[in-house]
Design a protein around this motif. Structure first.
Motif, short mmCIF file in Angstrom:
data_model
loop_
_atom_site.label_atom_id
_atom_site.label_comp_id
_atom_site.label_asym_id
_atom_site.label_seq_id
_atom_site.Cartn_x
_atom_site.Cartn_y
_atom_site.Cartn_z
N UNK A 1 0.83 -1.21 0.00
CA UNK A 1 0.00 0.00 0.00
C UNK A 1 0.86 1.25 0.00
N UNK A 2 1.97 1.21 0.73
CA UNK A 2 2.88 2.36 0.75
C UNK A 2 3.60 2.48 -0.58
N UNK A 3 4.03 1.33 -1.15
CA UNK A 3 4.74 1.36 -2.44
C UNK A 3 3.85 1.92 -3.54
N UNK A 4 2.56 1.59 -3.51
CA UNK A 4 1.65 2.05 -4.54
C UNK A 4 1.15 3.48 -4.29
N UNK A 5 1.55 4.07 -3.17
CA UNK A 5 1.14 5.43 -2.87
C UNK A 5 -0.30 5.56 -2.43
#
Length: 754
Positions: free
Chosen positions: A536-540
């Motif tokens: 979720x963090x990687x995908x923004x």
């Protein structure tokens, strides 16, 4: 669309589905003779049904498939993946063509090419090797071997010989043997003989067919077989070797200079001459004479030879010898020209198909019987109201009338509720119609990913509204594909963790109160919350700090966020960030919701909680200012009356404490944008609802009533208003807006933790 075509399309789709299931079973157990028989029967029925309509490419393809499956039944062709794959492709084409016919009344433009390609693959499965063709050529039947004298001018051209022996009761089945023969293209010659010798001792039966018809045509075999597609069991078709060219001339017909009568007509007339010559019994002469005259006259009129038919009619009154002489004269008369009638040109024409397909329901007759009985009771109740009206006009006591009216109202209310439920039950459809489609989907997806997957289906007899069932396939397909792609490990990884190499997917339906729950479970790797946080963090989608404070259930729920995907790369099935958000949106459109449960290493279950029917809803009517609104009782946890001193102002709003828990409080008039109004009364009237897992209280100005109502989905301008779940009609004719608590609270935030 006519009724016959509509029924054909419905049955075609059912046969496609059942044949698909049997083919999958056959693939798992190639030696299952009964499965082979079921598949053959399905294709045979499909071919017969298609034969009722003018779809030659479709008929030819199914005929080729039937030939292969017939060979499989006879154990002369192996049931392997090549045959199963080809049969499944044929069913796919059949389904697409049925849709095209339903929409436009015709096959798609690519049907000829696609059908020919698939039929060619069937022929390649059946074609013998070169040495077999050289040594094992089948001998011609006796009836075809007799056709050995060459027809002048056609040497070297491929010819087809046909022997057609109609059933004795064919006329009662609506068959027209000679009419079929007339439709054969490229017809060169015809002979008509008795199938069994006529017995002079028996009374002539004009309604029994005793014909054996042999014909020769230069048309392609497929076109000839199309003509006889509905009587295939009565026809033998043979390719004549190029060294044999038949000359078929009906016995007792014409000399070398015979007129150019159509072969069928000449054969009919010659047969009448033969019958008349054999007739010498006084008690049967009248019947034979009449039958022969009518046959000759009808044959001549069908080709426009009205004057010749009249001559036969005139000869009828002069006896068999005169009639026979008249027919022989017509056979040998070169000058009897034919003038086609107006009806000749239109022979066999049919109206073009068009129009939209009608939507139909198959209903258990017992449900209809219940509905009819309820209508009868409602009529009786209505008659009771008429009686009360008459009593009122006669001056009946008001108190007595009031009690009687209340009883009548209660009775009609009970009947209308039961009637509504019975009417809604007519639309109930078992989920088997959807579940049965997933056997093929799972097979194809698993093969594409190189995985071995077992599908288990439970609760397929569970029923739901037809509209819900029809809209369920797409969201379930997304879930099943994700389970195969992301959920199940490959065989090597499953072996390492001690799991069976074949992954397991369970598709289950069950009733839950007034709704249904459809779940898709897998025994795969499960959903790792830590991985979801990281992705979720990687995908923004979220910042690291909020993600770290979320519990595992909320993190797992992120798989439904638009644009979120757990796939490392884009594949044929998934990885594009679409699918699970579409599942949630589809469930919401059907009035349901989606939940997920997962355990790392053990698997994942995704459940669709859906309404079972569009039934009567229990509505609470509340007031906000001067207006009235409805809220579904299912959305209300409880109704609470709290002293205003217990509703406290906090940062950003108001809150109260219920059972030791702080609950945010919102005023309905403010949520609806009706402006600030002074608070009335000493007590606050609160509706406690659950929205997205949170408990929230909504303050209303008054409670007005509780009613049963059919809530219609919002349409037109009302449909664009956020927070409106539907509309219904009140008893005084007013339209009541039914609010969706989740919608009107979507932008509201709780002032205190809940």
């Amino acid at each position: 669309m006519n009724d016959l075509l509509e029924q054909f399309l419905d049955e075609t789709r059912e046969l496609v589905q059942s044949a698909t299931e049997d083919l999958l079973a056959l693939e798992a157990a190639p030696g299952d003779a009964e499965a082979v028989n079921r598949v053959f029967r399905a294709f045979h029925t499909l071919k017969g049904s298609v034969g009722l309509f003018d779809f030659p490419p479709w008929f030819s393809l199914l005929h080729a498939a039937e030939d292969c499956l017939s060979a499989a039944r006879a154990a002369t062709l192996a049931v392997d993946s090549a045959l199963v794959d080809l049969a499944l492709e044929t069913l796919d084409a059949t389904g697409r063509w049925a849709d095209a016919v339903e929409i436009g009344g015709a096959l798609p433009e690519t049907a000829d090419a696609e059908g020919s390609a698939l039929a060619g693959r069937y022929r390649s499965l059946l074609s013998p090797g070169p040495e077999t063709r050289a040594t094992d050529a089948p001998a011609l039947p006796v009836w075809a071997s007799r056709l050995s004298e060459p027809l002048s001018g056609i040497e070297g051209r491929p010819l087809i010989a046909v022997r057609y022996q109609p059933r004795g009761d064919c006329f009662f089945s609506g068959d027209d043997p000679l009419g079929l023969v007339r439709k054969v293209p490229g017809l060169l010659a015809v002979t008509v003989e008795p199938a069994v010798p006529w017995s002079p001792d028996d009374e002539f039966d004009a309604f029994a067919c005793n014909l054996a018809i042999t014909l020769v045509s230069e048309a392609p075999r497929a076109e000839i077989e199309t003509v006889f597609r509905l009587v295939g069991d009565q026809v033998t078709v043979v390719d004549l070797p190029t060294a044999i060219y038949p000359r078929i001339v009906p016995s007792g017909t014409m000399s070398a200079g015979a007129p150019a009568l159509e072969p069928v007509v000449a054969a009919i007339l010659a047969e009448q001459v033969r019958v008349l010559a054999a007739s010498d019994e006084a008690d049967t002469d009248a019947g034979r004479l009449e039958a022969c005259a009518r046959s000759a006259m009808n044959a001549l009129r069908s080709t426009g030879r009205s004057s010749a038919a009249e001559r036969c009619g005139q000869a009828l009154g002069s006896g068999p010898d005169a009639l026979r002489a008249a027919i022989e004269a017509i056979l040998s008369n070169r000058t009897d020209a034919a003038t086609p009638t107006d009806g000749e040109e239109a022979y066999g024409a049919s109206d073009p198909l068009g129009g939209d397909a009608a939507r139909t329901l198959r209903v258990d007759s017992a449900r209809v019987d219940v509905l009819v009985a309820l209508v009868g009771e409602l009529v009786v109740a209505r008659n009771g109201l008429g009686h009360l009206a008459a009593q009122a006009e006669a001056g009946e006591d008001a108190g007595t009338l009031a009690r009687a009216i209340r009883e009548a109202d209660a009775n009609i209310g009970r009947l209308s509720t039961t009637l509504h439920r019975s009417a809604i039950s007519l639309r109930l459809t078992p989920l088997s119609s959807v579940f049965r489609r997933f056997g093929r989907q799972v097979r194809d997806a698993a093969r594409g990913l190189g995985k071995d997957v077992v599908l288990v289906v439970e609760g397929e007899a569970t029923e739901a509204d037809k509209g819900i069932v029809e809209n369920m396939f797409e969201p379930l397909l997304h879930v099943v594909r994700n389970a195969i792609d992301h959920g199940l490990e490959d065989a090597a990884n499953r072996r390492q963790v001690g799991k069976p190499e074949a992954g397991r997917i369970r598709l289950k339906a069950e009733q839950d109160g007034d709704g249904i729950v459809v779940s898709v479970s897998d025994d795969g790797r499960g959903i790792d919350p830590a991985f979801i946080r990281r992705r979720a963090v990687e995908r923004g989608l979220l910042q690291p700090e909020p993600v770290a404070t979320m519990d595992d259930a909320a993190v797992t729920d992120l798989i439904f966020a638009p644009g979120f995907s757990t796939a490392e790369s884009v594949g044929a099935l998934s990885g594009r960030g679409v699918g699970m958000d579409a599942v949630r949106a589809a469930a919401a459109r059907m009035g349901g919701r989606v939940s997920v449960e997962s355990r790392v290493g053990l698997g994942t279950t995704i459940r669709l909680h859906l309404p079972r029917t569009i039934a009567l809803a229990r509505i609470m009517v509340v007031g906000a200012g001067t207006e009235s609104y409805g809220i579904a009782m299912d959305a209300v946890v409880e109704v609470v009356r709290r002293p205003r001193t217990c509703v406290h102002a906090v940062a950003g709003g108001n809150a109260t404490v219920l059972r030791g828990r702080t609950v945010p409080v919102f005023r309905l008039v403010e949520l609806l944008g009706r402006g600030d109004r002074p608070l009335d009364g000493d007590d606050a009237l609160l509706l406690v609802v659950r929205v997205n897992g949170e408990t929230i209280a909504v303050e209303v100005d008054r409670f007005e009533a509780r009613i049963d109502a059919v809530v219609r989905p919002p349409a037109s301008l009302v449909g664009s208003v956020a927070g409106v779940g539907g509309t219904t009609m009140l008893g005084d004719g007013r339209v009541l807006l039914v609010l969706d608590p989740a919608g009107i609270l979507a932008d509201a935030s709780a002032p205190a933790g809940g």
